[in-house]
Design a protein around this motif. Structure first.
Motif, PDB file in Angstrom:
ATOM      1  N   MET A 313      -8.707   2.978   0.891  1.00  0.00           N
ATOM      2  CA  MET A 313      -8.277   3.956   1.892  1.00  0.00           C
ATOM      3  C   MET A 313      -7.953   3.203   3.174  1.00  0.00           C
ATOM      4  O   MET A 313      -8.836   2.697   3.854  1.00  0.00           O
ATOM      5  N   THR A 314      -6.671   3.121   3.490  1.00  0.00           N
ATOM      6  CA  THR A 314      -6.238   2.464   4.717  1.00  0.00           C
ATOM      7  C   THR A 314      -5.934   3.519   5.770  1.00  0.00           C
ATOM      8  O   THR A 314      -5.717   4.696   5.439  1.00  0.00           O
ATOM      9  N   PRO A 315      -5.897   3.141   7.045  1.00  0.00           N
ATOM     10  CA  PRO A 315      -5.560   4.142   8.077  1.00  0.00           C
ATOM     11  C   PRO A 315      -4.199   4.776   7.853  1.00  0.00           C
ATOM     12  O   PRO A 315      -4.014   5.972   8.071  1.00  0.00           O
ATOM     13  N   GLU A 316      -3.245   3.986   7.397  1.00  0.00           N
ATOM     14  CA  GLU A 316      -1.891   4.514   7.174  1.00  0.00           C
ATOM     15  C   GLU A 316      -1.860   5.565   6.070  1.00  0.00           C
ATOM     16  O   GLU A 316      -1.046   6.486   6.097  1.00  0.00           O
ATOM     17  N   MET A 317      -2.752   5.438   5.083  1.00  0.00           N
ATOM     18  CA  MET A 317      -2.781   6.394   3.971  1.00  0.00           C
ATOM     19  C   MET A 317      -3.104   7.801   4.427  1.00  0.00           C
ATOM     20  O   MET A 317      -2.708   8.774   3.784  1.00  0.00           O
ATOM     21  N   VAL A 318      -3.842   7.953   5.539  1.00  0.00           N
ATOM     22  CA  VAL A 318      -4.252   9.284   5.992  1.00  0.00           C
ATOM     23  C   VAL A 318      -3.570   9.689   7.294  1.00  0.00           C
ATOM     24  O   VAL A 318      -3.902  10.714   7.884  1.00  0.00           O
ATOM     25  N   GLY A 319      -2.617   8.857   7.761  1.00  0.00           N
ATOM     26  CA  GLY A 319      -1.920   9.178   9.007  1.00  0.00           C
ATOM     27  C   GLY A 319      -2.662   8.718  10.236  1.00  0.00           C
ATOM     28  O   GLY A 319      -2.487   9.271  11.327  1.00  0.00           O
ATOM     29  N   HIS A 320      -3.518   7.687  10.083  1.00  0.00           N
ATOM     30  CA  HIS A 320      -4.325   7.184  11.194  1.00  0.00           C
ATOM     31  C   HIS A 320      -3.788   5.843  11.666  1.00  0.00           C
ATOM     32  O   HIS A 320      -2.812   5.321  11.140  1.00  0.00           O
TER      33      HIS A 320
END
Length: 506
Positions: A313-320
Motif C-alpha cells: 500500500m503506497t500513498p499514491e494507491m490511496v490518493g495520498h
C-alpha cells in the motif's frame, strides 16, 4: 505480494456502504438532501456497488432524500432500511429503491426490552414482512438485529425463515461490537453452512475491532461486507471503508471494485459534509498515514519506501502523498533532502547547526513547519531572508450578528497589486477565500489549526496551516498574533510563499 489468502480463495467481495444511513446516525451528524446525493455519486463513482440511502419511514425529509438519491441514477444499487413492518417496506418502495433491508431484534435482551416479542412472534413477523417485501422488489436483505448475542438455534431459525420467505441475502450484524475476530470467524462459518443465501456482515467498532471482525468474516466465507466512510456510525462507528478496502485488496488480494486512488478524496468529502475532522492517525486516509519524522524512518523511506511503509500500500494507491516532518526526532538525511529541494546547500557544520536549532525549537513543544525549517537554514547559512513573492498590504474584515462575514484584502503578487473581496462562514474563512482570490494559480487549503500559547482574553493565538499545490505537494507554515484573523492571514501567506518558492526552484 499477498500476505494472506483466505481458505475459501474468494476473488472478490461486494461492498455495501451505509454512510448515508448508519453513518448519518453518528451523534451530531445530519446530511442535507444535496449532500446525500453528492456522497452517493462519489461512492458510486469510485466503484461501490450498493448504497444504503437511508431509513424512509423515519421522516418525510428522509423519504425526500432517499428519493433524490434514487433519482440521481448513480448506477449503484440503492437500498432503503425498514423495520419488520409493512408500512416501513411501503415507505421504501415509494422511494423507488432497488433493495429493501428489513431488520428485527432477535437477541433475548432486545426482544424483551425493545420490541417485547417472543421468538415465535419474531419468526411469524419475519415470514410475513420479508415475503411481502419480496413480492414488490427484486432484492431483500434480512438482518437479525443483535445477531451476535442471539441464541444460536434462534439465529439459524430466523435466518432460514427469512430466506424461505424470499430474502436474497442475510446480514449478520454485531450490533454492539462485542465480537472478536476468532469468534466472528467461527460464527460466520456456521451461518454460511446453515443458511442458503449470500451472507453479509455489519460490524460495530465499540472495542476497535470492526475492521478486524469484518476481515475475519470474509475469511469464514462472507460474500458481502458493510462499511462507512471514515468509520462513521452509532457510538464508536462501523468498519471503515478505506481500511477494509485496502486490507482486502493489498493484504488479502481480494478485489472490491473500488478505485482506491480516490479513497482520500472520498474521506475528505464526507468529512466536510459531516463536520467531523479525520484524525491525523487514521489509517490509510489520515494526514499522518504516510508521514515520517524519526531520522531512521525518514532516511529509510527516502532511500527505499518499503523500509518503513507496507509496500503493498503506497500513498499514491490511496490518493495520498508521503510527507517528511521535522521535530526533535529529525535526522540529517531528511533535513538535507528538504533543503536541497529548494537549493539550500549548507555545509556539514551548518547542517549540524540547522538540526540543533530544529530540535531545540521542537523541544519547546512547537511544531516545526516547512517555513520554520527554511528560516532556520537561511539564518545559519547567512544568506538573509528571501524576498517573498506574495506580500500583504492591507486587510479589512467585517462581521456581526446580522452581517455575513466579509473580508477585503489588498496584496502584492509578483510586484503587481491585487485586490479581492470574499464572504465566508466566519471571518477567518472569508479572509482565506479572499487571499486565494488574489492568486493566479490554485492552492488548496489542507489543514488549519489554532492554539492559544498564552492565557487570558488577550491570549496569543498560534495558527498552523498546510496547503497543497497543483502537483499534490504539501507545505506548512505558521504565525502568531493576539488577533487570530491576522495570525491566520500571515500563516496562509507564509504557506503560499513556500509553494511559489518551490515552483520557482523546480
Amino acid at each position: 505480494m499477498v500476505f494472506f489468502a483466505p481458505g475459501n480463495a474468494r476473488k472478490s467481495i461486494a461492498l455495501f456502504d451505509t454512510t448515508l444511513r448508519d453513518g448519518e446516525q453518528t451523534p451530531g451528524v445530519s446530511f442535507t438532501t444535496d449532500q446525500k446525493v453528492e456522497i452517493a455519486e462519489q461512492l458510486a463513482g469510485i466503484g461501490v456497488k450498493i448504497l444504503e440511502a437511508g431509513f424512509p419511514a423515519s421522516s418525510a425529509e428522509e423519504r425526500e432524500a432517499v428519493r433524490a438519491v434514487v433519482a440521481a441514477k448513480t448506477g449503484a444499487t440503492i437500498c432503503g432500511l425498514a423495520r419488520m413492518r409493512r408500512d416501513d417496506v411501503d415507505a421504501c418502495l415509494e422511494c423507488g429503491v432497488d433493495m429493501v433491508h428489513v431488520f428485527i431484534p432477535t437477541s433475548e435482551v432486545q426482544r424483551e426490552h425493545t420490541v417485547r416479542m417472543s421468538m415465535d412472534e419474531v419468526l411469524a413477523a419475519t415470514a410475513e414482512v420479508v415475503g411481502y417485501a419480496r413480492e414488490h422488489v427484486g432484492q431483500v436483505l434480512f438482518s437479525p438485529m443483535d445477531a451476535t448475542r442471539t441464541d444460536w438455534d434462534d439465529l439459524v431459525k430466523v435466518c432460514q425463515t427469512a430466506v424461505a420467505a424470499g430474502a436474497t441475502a442475510v446480514n449478520i450484524p454485531d450490533t454492539v461490537g462485542v465480537m472478536t475476530p476468532s469468534a466472528t470467524k467461527e460464527l460466520i462459518a456456521k451461518v454460511v453452512k446453515e443458511v442458503k443465501a449470500p451472507v453479509d456482515v455489519h460490524c460495530h467498532n465499540d472495542f476497535g475491532l470492526a475492521v478486524a471482525n469484518t476481515l475475519a468474516a470474509v475469511e469464514a466465507g462472507a460474500s458481502q461486507v458493510q462499511v462507512t466512510v471514515n468509520g462513521m456510525g452509532e457510538r464508536a462507528g462501523n468498519a471503515d471503508l478505506a481500511q477494509t478496502v485496502m486490507a482486502l485488496e493489498a493484504v488479502y488480494g481480494i478485489g472490491t471494485g473500488v478505485e482506491t486512488a480516490r479513497l482520500v478524496e472520498t474521506s475528505r468529502l464526507v468529512s466536510r459534509h459531516a463536520g467531523l475532522a479525520v484524525p491525523p492517525l487514521q489509517p490509510v486516509v489520515g494526514e499522518n498515514a504516510f508521514a515520517h519524522e524519526s531520522g531512521i524512518h525518514a532516511h529509510g523511506v527516502l532511500e527505499h519506501p518499503e523500509t518503513f511503509e507496507p509496500g503493498v500500500m503506497t500513498p499514491e494507491m490511496v490518493g495520498h502523498r508521503r510527507r517528511i516532518k521535522f521535530g526533535k526526532h529529525a535526522g540529517r538525511h531528511a533535513v538535507a533532502q528538504m533543503l536541497a529541494d529548494v537549493h539550500l546547500t549548507p555545509t556539514e557544520a551548518q547542517l549540524d547547526q540547522v538540526l540543533e536549532k530544529v530540535k531545540a525549537f521542537s523541544g519547546r513543544g512547537r511544531r516545526v513547519t516547512d517555513a520554520d525549517l527554511y528560516a532556520i537554514a537561511e539564518e545559519v547559512v547567512g544568506m538573509g531572508a528571501v524576498t517573498p513573492s506574495v506580500q500583504l498590504s492591507d486587510i479589512s474584515v467585517l462581521t456581526g450578528n446580522h452581517t455575513l462575514p466579509t473580508a477585503s484584502i489588498r496584496m502584492v503578487v509578483d510586484g503587481a497589486e491585487k485586490v479581492a473581496c470574499s464572504t465566508g462562514n466566519g471571518p477567518i474563512d472569508a479572509a482565506m477565500r479572499a487571499i486565494l482570490g488574489c492568486l493566479p494559480e490554485p492552492v488548496h487549503l489542507k489543514e488549519f489549526s489554532i492554539e492559544a500559547i498564552t492565557g487570558g482574553t488577550d491570549a496569543i493565538g498560534h495558527v498552523t496551516i498546510a496547503v497543497e499545490d497543483r502537483a499534490g505537494h504539501i507545505f506548512d507554515a505558521s504565525a502568531s498574533s493576539d488577533d487570530i484573523v491576522t495570525a491566520s492571514v500571515d500563516a496562509m501567506i507564509n504557506a503560499v510563499n513556500l509553494v511559489r518558492r518551490a515552483e520557482k526552484e523546480e
